[in-house]
Structures are given as C-alpha cells and as structure tokens.
Enzyme design. Structure first.
Site, PDB file in Angstrom:
ATOM      1  N   ASP A 135      -5.186  -6.847   5.838  1.00 20.37           N
ATOM      2  CA  ASP A 135      -6.392  -6.108   5.455  1.00 20.37           C
ATOM      3  C   ASP A 135      -7.478  -7.104   5.045  1.00 20.37           C
ATOM      4  O   ASP A 135      -8.628  -7.047   5.507  1.00 20.37           O
ATOM      5  CB  ASP A 135      -6.030  -5.183   4.280  1.00 20.37           C
ATOM      6  N   LYS A 186       3.654 -15.352   1.887  1.00 18.94           N
ATOM      7  CA  LYS A 186       3.577 -16.021   0.587  1.00 18.94           C
ATOM      8  C   LYS A 186       5.021 -16.287   0.161  1.00 18.94           C
ATOM      9  O   LYS A 186       5.482 -15.830  -0.893  1.00 18.94           O
ATOM     10  CB  LYS A 186       2.814 -15.105  -0.402  1.00 18.94           C
ATOM     11  N   TYR A 232       0.810  -1.214   0.000  1.00 22.87           N
ATOM     12  CA  TYR A 232       0.000   0.000   0.000  1.00 22.87           C
ATOM     13  C   TYR A 232       0.847   1.269   0.000  1.00 22.87           C
ATOM     14  O   TYR A 232       0.379   2.333  -0.374  1.00 22.87           O
ATOM     15  CB  TYR A 232      -0.948   0.025   1.215  1.00 22.87           C
TER      16      TYR A 232
END
Ligand code: NAD
Length: 371
Positions: free
Chosen positions: A253, A197, A146
């Site tokens: 989020d 990940k 972000y």
C-alpha cells in the site's frame, strides 16, 4: 477463428465515462489489428448505478461481471454526493470493495512507467531517472495487518486504551502472491525484489522463506530480498534498479503510492486486481489508480492513459494476449514520444509538447495501434 473475450465495461462517475470511451476505442483498434473478438458490454456502477438502479453495484451489473472474462472499471464516487448516504452504501465501498470480495481479488498490480519524454513530471532529478523508470509493484490485497484478527481497541484498567492490529499470513497466501509476482517478472525483465521486514517481524521470516522456496520454481528470474525501510529509500535513490517489487498488503500500500509519485500524474497509472487462476483463466478488475477527478470531469481534460493502460493489462493478465498488450504499451509510448500531452503531463518548457484533450489523446493512441 478469432479468440473471443467478454469484457464488462463499468465506466462509473466523473471522468470515468470519458476515459472509458478512449479505452474502448483503443481496444477496438487492437481487436482489428490482432484478430481478437471482444464482446464489450457497458453497465452502470457507482453513482451511475445508484441513479439507474438504486445501488452502487446493481444486481444486473454484478451478473454481467460474473458472465465476463474480465472487468474494465473506470472510477466511482463523487465527493459532494458520497456523504449524503450511509458509508456502506457509498460507491467505493459498495461497488469496488464488493467486487474485490465477490471475485476473491488477492493480487494488486501497479505498473509505474516514466519515459524520458516525461522526465519533467517526475519529482526526482533527471540523473536519478536513468533511461526511464519501469517498475511493477505486486501487492497482496487480502491478508496481513489490514485484515488480521484480533483487531480492536480495548479499555485498560486504570484508564487509557490499547489498540491491537494483527499481522497474519499463511504459507498458502504467500505462495499464491509469490507465483503472481514471479510470473509477472517472467513477462518483464526477470528480476523480482521481495520486500519484507524479516529482521523484526515473524511474518517477514515466513514471507522470506516461502518466497525463496517458490522462487526455485522460477530459476530464470533473479530474486533478491530487501527490507521495507531500505526499499522505501531505494525507490527514491535508484528506482531504475527495480523490476518487480513483491510486497505484503501494508508495505505494498505504502510503496505503491511512493512508486506512483515517480510517474508524475495519477492520469498515467493503471492497475490490475487479480483473482485465482483457474486453468488458463485469470479473472481481474482493471482500473486507473486515480479517482473520478470531479474538478476536471466533462471537460475533455482528463488523461485517458491510465484507463487505456489498464485495458492493456487486461489483455496481458486475463487474456494472455502478450502481443496485443505490448502493442498498447508501445502505442502509448509512441504517442508520448510524439509530444501529445494532456494538461496533467504538459510542460511549457518542452518545445515538442502539444496540449491535447482526452479524445485526441485516445484517437492518437488508437491510430498508433493500427499503424
Ligand atoms: P482523484 O484521483 O479523483 O483526483 C486527484 C487529483 O488528480 C485531481 O486534481 C484530479 O484532477 C487529478 N486526476 C486524477 N485522475 C486524473 C486523470 N486521469 N487525468 C488528469 N488528472 C487526473 O482523487 P480525489 O479528488 O481524492 O477523489 C475524487 C473522488 O474519486 C472521490 O469521490 C473518491 O472517493 C473517488 N475515488 C475513487 C477511486 C476509485 O474508484 N478507485 C479511487 C480514488 C478516489
């Protein structure tokens, strides 16, 4: 001498003032019972701030926050008024995001609690809910995709465009959020699931390395690693396996909203946004996960539990008052178990349930503290 804490109470708009009133009621009960001294000062924010002083976060309100040990925040914004002013002056951006920036709030904590008594409010079948769900999502709030640079949409030769977002994390950023996660796990069931990940992203590789290293400082906490896609699936298949879920910004989020859905109502969900710990002190802004709910504002219909539980988080994470914080959690659980329900968590199928208003719910929780 009783321990003294300064709290800025910024109720904001819509249901903010109604639910804040109940949280303050509960804090007063805690103060008496647990021998604390709470200096609670109210100040306008959001549209209340704009109406009082021309700004969503008036200077005097910001000053009060700076002088306080923590901020108990309601919610801000009104959908019919927000579009009438420029984006950067609107309450959510000009007040909430400003506070986050001003106080370097890098950690977002969202507990999701579903008791057996509210099984009907959860979208999962009862057999997937076990003896109840109790998860804490710890989300990094200031880094990752972000905020990483470059971040742009550029024109391509020969037509079309290319969008670029950059996922960026430093060791130090991962370390500090990992410490928040492990410390929180120590206060709970001592299990931390780190989400990443690492099979695809370099960020995931670094995240996993750093979290593993930090985890060595917390040998009493069981650490496991999980890929984010599996984490999303496990949340709906077997949510009871989770205690603390530690996530970078974007994964947090998404997963915190997925986890939130398990609690059945926005009115049940508190949150904490924490800054750096200096000495014994951690500054934080504590607020319900939901918004100002204009559809039910001013009608004594709002569920005050999210705001009350946010005050409980403040007692724990900013003041380290574990007994007082546990008392708030227990009082909420007791009141729910006794059958009291605001409209959002009421079911006519539940013979024990009794529909109550915002203030009656707050009264009952405050009384349960004193009992
Ligand atoms: P909302 O969260 O205010 O409401 C969504 C739904 O949930 C509504 O039906 C509402 O009645 C219900 N709800 C929310 N809190 C509840 C509670 N405590 N008890 C019972 N029901 C509850 O979201 P929205 O309608 O999208 O937004 C309304 C306004 O709030 C907007 O101006 C938005 O910008 C603002 N907002 C502020 C914050 C914040 O201050 N942190 C967060 C989200 C939205």
């Amino acid at each position: 001498m009783s321990k003294q804490y300064k709290i800025a109470a910024l109720a904001g708009d819509g249901i903010g003032p109604e639910v804040m009133r109940e949280a303050v009621k509960v804090l007063r009960a805690v103060e008496k019972k647990h021998g604390l001294s709470l200096e609670i000062t109210e100040a306008p924010v959001g549209w209340a701030g704009i109406d009082a002083a021309g700004k969503a976060l008036p200077d005097a309100t910001l000053e009060l926050c700076r002088r306080s040990d923590a901020v108990l925040f309601g919610s801000v914004g009104l959908p019919d008024r927000d579009p009438t002013i420029p984006k950067e002056e609107r309450p959510e951006r000009a007040a909430l995001l400003r506070l986050r920036k001003e106080f370097g709030l890098f950690a977002n904590l969202r507990p999701v609690v579903l008791s057996k008594a509210l099984a009907h409010a959860c979208p999962l079948q009862p057999e997937r809910q076990g003896d109840g769900i109790d998860i804490l999502v710890v989300r990094e709030l200031t880094g990752g995709m972000y905020f990483g640079r470059p971040k742009t949409i550029e024109d391509l030769e020969g037509g079309g465009k290319r969008a670029i977002d950059s996922m960026v994390y430093t060791t130090a950023e991962i370390e500090r959020i990992a410490h928040v996660g492990f410390r929180a796990a120590r206060l709970r069931r001592k299990k931390l699931t780190s989400i990443d990940k690492a099979n695809v992203l370099e960020n995931g590789v670094l995240w996993r390395d750093v979290v593993t290293r930090v985890g060595k400082e917390y040998p009493d906490v069981q650490l496991e690693h999980m890929f984010v896609d599996n984490g999303a699936m496990q949340l709906v298949l077997k949510p009871t396996q989770f205690d603390v879920m530690l996530c970078e910004n974007m994964f947090g989020d998404i997963l915190s909203d997925e986890a939130a859905a398990l609690a059945g109502s926005l009115g049940m969900l508190p949150s904490a946004s924490l800054g750096q710990t200096t000495g014994e002190k951690t500054f934080g802004v504590y607020e319900p996960a939901g918004g100002t709910a204009p559809d039910i504002a001013g009608k004594n219909l709002a569920n005050p539990i999210a705001q009350i539980a946010s005050a409980g988080l403040m007692l724990q994470y900013s003041f380290g008052e574990t007994a007082a914080a546990t008392a708030v959690q227990d009082a909420i659980a007791k009141t729910i178990a006794a059958g009291l329900r605001t409209g959002d968590i009421f079911s006519s199928q539940d013979a024990k349930a009794r529909k109550v208003g915002t203030s009656e719910m707050g009264d009952a929780i405050a009384a349960a503290i004193g009992a």
